[in-house]
Scaffold this motif. Structure first.
Motif, PDB file in Angstrom:
ATOM      1  N   ASP B 406       0.813  -1.223   0.000  1.00  0.00           N
ATOM      2  CA  ASP B 406       0.000   0.000   0.000  1.00  0.00           C
ATOM      3  C   ASP B 406       0.845   1.271   0.000  1.00  0.00           C
ATOM      4  OD1 ASP B 406      -2.240  -1.456  -0.093  1.00  0.00           O
ATOM      5  OD2 ASP B 406      -2.828  -1.181   2.012  1.00  0.00           O
ATOM      6  N   ILE B 407       2.077   1.157   0.437  1.00  0.00           N
ATOM      7  CA  ILE B 407       2.943   2.342   0.503  1.00  0.00           C
ATOM      8  C   ILE B 407       4.247   2.031  -0.219  1.00  0.00           C
ATOM      9  CG2 ILE B 407       4.237   3.868   2.048  1.00  0.00           C
ATOM     10  CD1 ILE B 407       2.082   3.317   4.181  1.00  0.00           C
ATOM     11  N   SER B 408       4.641   2.928  -1.117  1.00  0.00           N
ATOM     12  CA  SER B 408       5.929   2.765  -1.797  1.00  0.00           C
ATOM     13  C   SER B 408       7.024   3.348  -0.916  1.00  0.00           C
ATOM     14  CB  SER B 408       5.924   3.489  -3.142  1.00  0.00           C
ATOM     15  OG  SER B 408       7.198   3.395  -3.752  1.00  0.00           O
ATOM     16  N   ARG B 409       8.083   2.581  -0.739  1.00  0.00           N
ATOM     17  CA  ARG B 409       9.230   3.125  -0.009  1.00  0.00           C
ATOM     18  C   ARG B 409      10.127   3.942  -0.919  1.00  0.00           C
ATOM     19  NH1 ARG B 409      11.166   0.298   4.831  1.00  0.00           N
ATOM     20  NH2 ARG B 409       9.833  -1.451   5.364  1.00  0.00           N
ATOM     21  N   ILE B 410       9.852   3.902  -2.201  1.00  0.00           N
ATOM     22  CA  ILE B 410      10.561   4.777  -3.134  1.00  0.00           C
ATOM     23  C   ILE B 410       9.625   5.933  -3.430  1.00  0.00           C
ATOM     24  CG2 ILE B 410      11.417   4.990  -5.499  1.00  0.00           C
ATOM     25  CD1 ILE B 410      11.824   1.666  -4.037  1.00  0.00           C
ATOM     26  N   VAL B 411      10.027   7.114  -2.992  1.00  0.00           N
ATOM     27  CA  VAL B 411       9.160   8.289  -3.101  1.00  0.00           C
ATOM     28  C   VAL B 411       9.860   9.331  -3.961  1.00  0.00           C
ATOM     29  CG1 VAL B 411       8.099   7.864  -0.848  1.00  0.00           C
ATOM     30  CG2 VAL B 411      10.104   9.352  -0.991  1.00  0.00           C
ATOM     31  N   PRO B 412       9.089  10.279  -4.512  1.00  0.00           N
ATOM     32  CA  PRO B 412       9.750  11.328  -5.302  1.00  0.00           C
ATOM     33  C   PRO B 412      10.835  12.040  -4.482  1.00  0.00           C
ATOM     34  CG  PRO B 412       7.406  11.390  -5.713  1.00  0.00           C
ATOM     35  CD  PRO B 412       7.622  10.387  -4.599  1.00  0.00           C
ATOM     36  N   LYS B 413      10.466  12.496  -3.295  1.00  0.00           N
ATOM     37  CA  LYS B 413      11.411  13.257  -2.477  1.00  0.00           C
ATOM     38  C   LYS B 413      11.146  12.918  -1.024  1.00  0.00           C
ATOM     39  CE  LYS B 413      14.355  16.531  -1.488  1.00  0.00           C
ATOM     40  NZ  LYS B 413      14.928  15.673  -0.450  1.00  0.00           N
ATOM     41  N   THR B 414      12.167  12.463  -0.322  1.00  0.00           N
ATOM     42  CA  THR B 414      11.979  12.223   1.103  1.00  0.00           C
ATOM     43  C   THR B 414      12.159  13.539   1.857  1.00  0.00           C
ATOM     44  OG1 THR B 414      12.732  11.050   3.059  1.00  0.00           O
ATOM     45  CG2 THR B 414      14.392  11.498   1.404  1.00  0.00           C
ATOM     46  N   PHE B 415      11.309  13.751   2.855  1.00  0.00           N
ATOM     47  CA  PHE B 415      11.351  15.018   3.573  1.00  0.00           C
ATOM     48  C   PHE B 415      12.213  14.953   4.830  1.00  0.00           C
ATOM     49  CE2 PHE B 415       8.009  15.552   0.602  1.00  0.00           C
ATOM     50  CZ  PHE B 415       8.206  16.857   0.188  1.00  0.00           C
ATOM     51  N   HIS B 416      12.855  13.810   5.021  1.00  0.00           N
ATOM     52  CA  HIS B 416      13.886  13.748   6.059  1.00  0.00           C
ATOM     53  C   HIS B 416      15.075  13.016   5.465  1.00  0.00           C
ATOM     54  CE1 HIS B 416      15.486  13.767  10.163  1.00  0.00           C
ATOM     55  NE2 HIS B 416      16.071  12.648   9.777  1.00  0.00           N
ATOM     56  N   VAL B 417      16.199  13.685   5.393  1.00  0.00           N
ATOM     57  CA  VAL B 417      17.383  13.095   4.764  1.00  0.00           C
ATOM     58  C   VAL B 417      18.427  12.770   5.826  1.00  0.00           C
ATOM     59  CG1 VAL B 417      19.279  13.469   3.138  1.00  0.00           C
ATOM     60  CG2 VAL B 417      16.992  14.339   2.606  1.00  0.00           C
ATOM     61  N   ASP B 418      18.748  11.485   5.959  1.00  0.00           N
ATOM     62  CA  ASP B 418      19.852  11.087   6.829  1.00  0.00           C
ATOM     63  C   ASP B 418      21.132  10.858   6.051  1.00  0.00           C
ATOM     64  OD1 ASP B 418      18.609  10.865   9.520  1.00  0.00           O
ATOM     65  OD2 ASP B 418      17.274   9.509   8.428  1.00  0.00           O
ATOM     66  N   HIS B 419      20.978  10.360   4.818  1.00  0.00           N
ATOM     67  CA  HIS B 419      22.133  10.106   3.960  1.00  0.00           C
ATOM     68  C   HIS B 419      21.831  10.774   2.619  1.00  0.00           C
ATOM     69  CE1 HIS B 419      22.822   7.212   7.085  1.00  0.00           C
ATOM     70  NE2 HIS B 419      21.659   6.654   6.811  1.00  0.00           N
ATOM     71  N   THR B 420      22.772  11.591   2.164  1.00  0.00           N
ATOM     72  CA  THR B 420      22.508  12.373   0.956  1.00  0.00           C
ATOM     73  C   THR B 420      22.918  11.599  -0.296  1.00  0.00           C
ATOM     74  OG1 THR B 420      24.682  13.405   0.778  1.00  0.00           O
ATOM     75  CG2 THR B 420      23.126  14.417   2.312  1.00  0.00           C
ATOM     76  N   GLU B 421      22.683  12.225  -1.431  1.00  0.00           N
ATOM     77  CA  GLU B 421      23.097  11.654  -2.713  1.00  0.00           C
ATOM     78  C   GLU B 421      24.591  11.402  -2.766  1.00  0.00           C
ATOM     79  OE1 GLU B 421      22.337  15.375  -5.282  1.00  0.00           O
ATOM     80  OE2 GLU B 421      24.378  14.770  -5.756  1.00  0.00           O
ATOM     81  N   HIS B 422      25.354  12.041  -1.874  1.00  0.00           N
ATOM     82  CA  HIS B 422      26.801  11.864  -1.879  1.00  0.00           C
ATOM     83  C   HIS B 422      27.219  10.593  -1.145  1.00  0.00           C
ATOM     84  CE1 HIS B 422      26.710  16.049  -3.120  1.00  0.00           C
ATOM     85  NE2 HIS B 422      26.043  16.347  -2.033  1.00  0.00           N
ATOM     86  N   ASP B 423      26.268   9.930  -0.480  1.00  0.00           N
ATOM     87  CA  ASP B 423      26.646   8.886   0.479  1.00  0.00           C
ATOM     88  C   ASP B 423      26.402   7.460   0.017  1.00  0.00           C
ATOM     89  OD1 ASP B 423      27.384  10.863   2.258  1.00  0.00           O
ATOM     90  OD2 ASP B 423      25.439  10.919   3.254  1.00  0.00           O
ATOM     91  N   VAL B 424      25.373   7.224  -0.785  1.00  0.00           N
ATOM     92  CA  VAL B 424      24.994   5.852  -1.106  1.00  0.00           C
ATOM     93  C   VAL B 424      25.237   5.571  -2.588  1.00  0.00           C
ATOM     94  CG1 VAL B 424      23.123   4.163  -1.118  1.00  0.00           C
ATOM     95  CG2 VAL B 424      23.332   5.776   0.777  1.00  0.00           C
ATOM     96  N   ASP B 425      25.830   4.422  -2.882  1.00  0.00           N
ATOM     97  CA  ASP B 425      26.198   4.067  -4.258  1.00  0.00           C
ATOM     98  C   ASP B 425      25.171   3.173  -4.945  1.00  0.00           C
ATOM     99  OD1 ASP B 425      28.839   5.253  -4.024  1.00  0.00           O
ATOM    100  OD2 ASP B 425      29.349   3.550  -2.756  1.00  0.00           O
ATOM    101  N   ILE B 426      24.579   2.273  -4.177  1.00  0.00           N
ATOM    102  CA  ILE B 426      23.790   1.191  -4.749  1.00  0.00           C
ATOM    103  C   ILE B 426      22.483   1.044  -3.983  1.00  0.00           C
ATOM    104  CG2 ILE B 426      23.807  -1.289  -5.335  1.00  0.00           C
ATOM    105  CD1 ILE B 426      26.225   0.138  -6.528  1.00  0.00           C
ATOM    106  N   PHE B 427      21.385   0.912  -4.697  1.00  0.00           N
ATOM    107  CA  PHE B 427      20.110   0.586  -4.058  1.00  0.00           C
ATOM    108  C   PHE B 427      19.657  -0.784  -4.524  1.00  0.00           C
ATOM    109  CE2 PHE B 427      20.272   5.197  -3.977  1.00  0.00           C
ATOM    110  CZ  PHE B 427      19.959   5.442  -2.650  1.00  0.00           C
ATOM    111  N   VAL B 428      19.189  -1.587  -3.572  1.00  0.00           N
ATOM    112  CA  VAL B 428      18.720  -2.933  -3.891  1.00  0.00           C
ATOM    113  C   VAL B 428      17.327  -3.122  -3.313  1.00  0.00           C
ATOM    114  CG1 VAL B 428      19.188  -5.400  -3.724  1.00  0.00           C
ATOM    115  CG2 VAL B 428      21.099  -3.792  -3.643  1.00  0.00           C
TER     116      VAL B 428
END
Lengths: 485, 485
Positions: B406-428
């Motif tokens: 019922d809820i997608s964990r992939i969202v357009p924009k998360t409104f709380h960022v703990d790790h930025t685009e600079h931090d994570v290389d791979i999503f699985v």
């Protein structure tokens, strides 16, 4: 310090010397080029110009550790030769091309760009093109910056060296090239003092890689800094007032204050105020990524003990001041590779106080340092993430508004986050200081509004916060209202 | 390793032994308490229970490096005794109190909590309350976790030690307490291999601080892990398929694969799949913050060479398995302080592959690992930031949806960022792998949609992205549409 190999020749040994046009022909149309350069200095100039003038149908990927100058980021852009560009830019032409979607860009932390090329998958470089002040059969001496040049040269299949006669040979006296090993055998960086030297003035390379050595005679485009505004001066004064108390409070600063400043006019203004602190018994030391004009004056006046960086971001006058006195400056100034200047381990070890600016900050303590309205790239994150995250004290200093007060730089929620609430401790504007250490999200928001926001925006921000706090949990957020701001 | 001081006594020397009630009376009503404990184990139990039962009007600040158990985060919450709580929680009572605004909370990175207490301004501790398996006049041996206990004890004015008879004395065989020096004289951590020992089983303290030694006999609440779901197993299989290629590609993994996993049932499932990799010639090593059940089995089966962590996050069976074979496990397992287990320098030096989960991720590569809808705290960032930021390869693994899709964990924009685009290389996710290294924001978004999002959400995400890309620059973002998601 390799003094036994010291020579006043710019060319040593048997070298494949040629002109830039010929050298550029060895670069495939769709090559990935890693270039030297950081802070828009020390980047190759002749080969990029030859490529731009070639009339070839180029689709280059160009990787630099910091910003390059017009020969790369204007001329090659205008020749429609760049398809991808990593990892920091500062020229209008490339910025526009990135924002219009003509050039793909990925914004990386300075400290890790070398590793990302060597061991990750940022880019698989065909050719490294570097600027040098001297070259031999298996070494060269970088010019006005080091950046990640050594890592790039190790990762690339081939190497083109540009020897720039406009850069003084004596720049070698500033360089300390230490190479990190490959994980998992990587050793701790054996640097115990910010001004220590642990490497050599040279970058070494596999001689089989050397494709061409060319000559150039073009100076780096110097920086121009605006005079500090009234707001800059008030920010600087608030900053120093805060720091004066903090250095008394924490035992880390008992004997030494080690600082990093982001580049820019505000950074220069903040440095100017530091004379206030140096009247104390403590040594002042700079451990950052760029040497700005202000640091030269502080070294001259014995207000600063030493300066370590990876690049010389100087005005025309600053450049002349440095070039005229390199030998003297080299006693207290060191240029290092970017993975040493910005090393998370060293920033932590030396107890660095990081001082960087931002495009905007939000009530939660997040910092956007790269994208206007979360979308239009300005330059890139540079080293701000390396320092903000690992410093013993991270300070974000910025004017509370821009466009003559028409836009608040303190917003409910920034839609591009470069530094999270976990990264920055202190915010400083011309209105005051918000020390958010140990604060809950609600307390942080209140402090940032009351201490940092421009008074003309405080009511609106308070109204947002009250409404958000009513309808939410630990973090008082209202995405829709924030998006309407 | 201090074997000469080894004793089978839990109490050595002249100690101020008393009962928990009496000891608790030495704690002021508004005290700041730093407590041992990490991963809900190894935290003090008797003194918190005595405080909770005291009927006193308490306004405590409680600081722990990781999560504590019910004696602190349920009993003291129900006694309305906590005013502030740092820096990670996992119990419903404290979570609710934080989300309702009754308890102020600040979410910190594990690696730096000790420094933030000792040298920053997170908290100024009056009393450290710690659980031990043995105590002397100026030392104690921690129990099932180390966390930032050593830093807390150094920073606090006074110390209360709880010796827990339910914790085996042999836990000492697991501990390697190395203390970081104070910046700027801090030395590099002299650890060259993940399983090396460089410290002692004891935490030392100034004997003048020792206020009381009390006894307890309560076990840690064991973890309960759910069985892996079908999605967990597919994620694990996608993860291992990716990793198998990557370890062939990068020279960092030529001889050893060093991994960190976030705690949880998905983490256990991912570990289970690693047997697939260990058939190769490479050593598998764990360098993380918690030892989970899966690691014990892998050590038993010689699939894992060694495990380093700061805490034992085990199920009841896992706890028994460990306690029954501590001497054997101690040959290949080490518990370290959190500033060593999570050290940015060591995570980098060892070439760690970090594998952590998330609440949600967005199309830009930002990760929210702490707050539902950007607002309601779950647990905290823990060590995920330490590992994501400094790992040679950072992987975020998560199911693509929750609540039965019922809820997608992939969202357009998360409104709380703990790790930025600079931090994570791979999503699985269970749908595939998005390798976003070197990708522009638009490319990242496309990859995340096509590789990771649940197919039933892809059209909506594509529609968002297309609309956003039309009206914006480098980062294709539309805050209003994102807020409406």
């Amino acid at each position: 310090m390799a003094l036994n190999t010291r020579t006043n020749d710019r060319f040593t040994g048997t070298l494949p010397r040629t002109d830039a046009e010929t050298a550029s022909e060895a670069i495939p149309d769709d090559a990935t080029l890693c270039v030297s350069g950081f802070g828009s200095v020390g980047y190759p100039k002749a080969v990029p110009l030859a490529l731009a003038a070639s009339g070839r149908d180029l689709e280059l990927t160009i990787v630099s550790a910091g910003s390059a100058g017009d020969e790369i980021d204007t001329e090659l852009v205008e020749a429609d030769a760049i398809e991808r560009r990593y990892s920091f830019v500062s020229r209008n032409a490339i910025r526009t091309a990135i924002n219009e979607g003509d050039v793909a860009f990925s914004d990386r932390n300075v400290s890790s760009v070398g590793d990302e090329v060597q061991y990750g998958r940022l880019a698989d470089p065909d050719v490294a093109v570097v600027e040098a002040v001297a070259v031999g059969e298996d070494w060269f001496v970088p010019s006005t910056s080091i950046g990640q040049t050594a890592a790039f040269v190790e990762a690339a299949d081939r190497l083109i060296v540009e020897v720039n006669h406009a850069q003084p040979l004596e720049l070698r006296d500033l360089h300390d090239v230490y190479r990190l090993g490959k994980p998992p055998e990587r050793e701790p960086i054996p640097l115990t003092d910010p001004d220590e030297r642990i490497g050599s003035p040279r970058i070494e390379f596999d001689p089989d890689k050397l494709e061409a050595v060319v000559e150039s005679d073009r100076r780096d485009t110097p920086y121009s800094f605006r005079d500090p505004t009234a707001a800059d001066r008030t920010i600087a004064s608030n900053f120093v007032d805060f720091l004066r108390e903090e250095v008394e409070r924490s035992p880390v600063f008992d004997e030494r204050i080690t600082l990093q400043f982001g580049v820019g006019s505000l950074g220069n203004a903040l440095m100017g105020e530091l004379t206030e602190l140096s009247s104390s018994d403590r040594d002042l030391v700079y451990y950052g990524e760029v040497v700005q004009d202000g640091l030269l004056d502080m070294l001259d006046d014995d207000l600063l003990s030493s300066a370590s960086a990876t690049s010389l971001a100087l005005s025309e006058e600053g450049q002349q001041q440095l070039f005229d006195g390199i030998e003297r400056y080299a006693e207290d100034m060191v240029l290092r590779p970017g993975d040493v200047s910005n090393s998370p381990a060293l920033v932590d070890r030396f107890g660095v106080i990081a001082v960087n600016s931002a495009v905007e900050i939000d009530l939660y303590g997040n910092v956007n340092s790269t994208h206007v309205k979360g979308s239009r790239l300005i330059n890139g994150i540079g080293g701000s993430g390396d320092f903000n995250r690992n410093a013993v004290l991270s300070i974000c200093a910025l004017p509370s508004t821009l466009s003559d007060g028409d836009i608040s730089r303190i917003v409910p929620k920034t839609f591009h986050v470069d530094h999270t609430e976990h990264d920055v401790d202190i915010f400083v504007t011309e209105h005051g200081v918000a020390d958010i250490r140990g604060c809950s999200p609600l307390e942080r928001a209140e402090l940032i509004i009351e201490q940092c926001a421009d008074p003309s925006y405080r009511d609106d921000l308070r109204e947002y916060l009250e409404a958000a706090a009513e309808s939410s949990g630990h973090v008082p957020i209202d995405p829709k209202r924030a998006a309407d701001w």
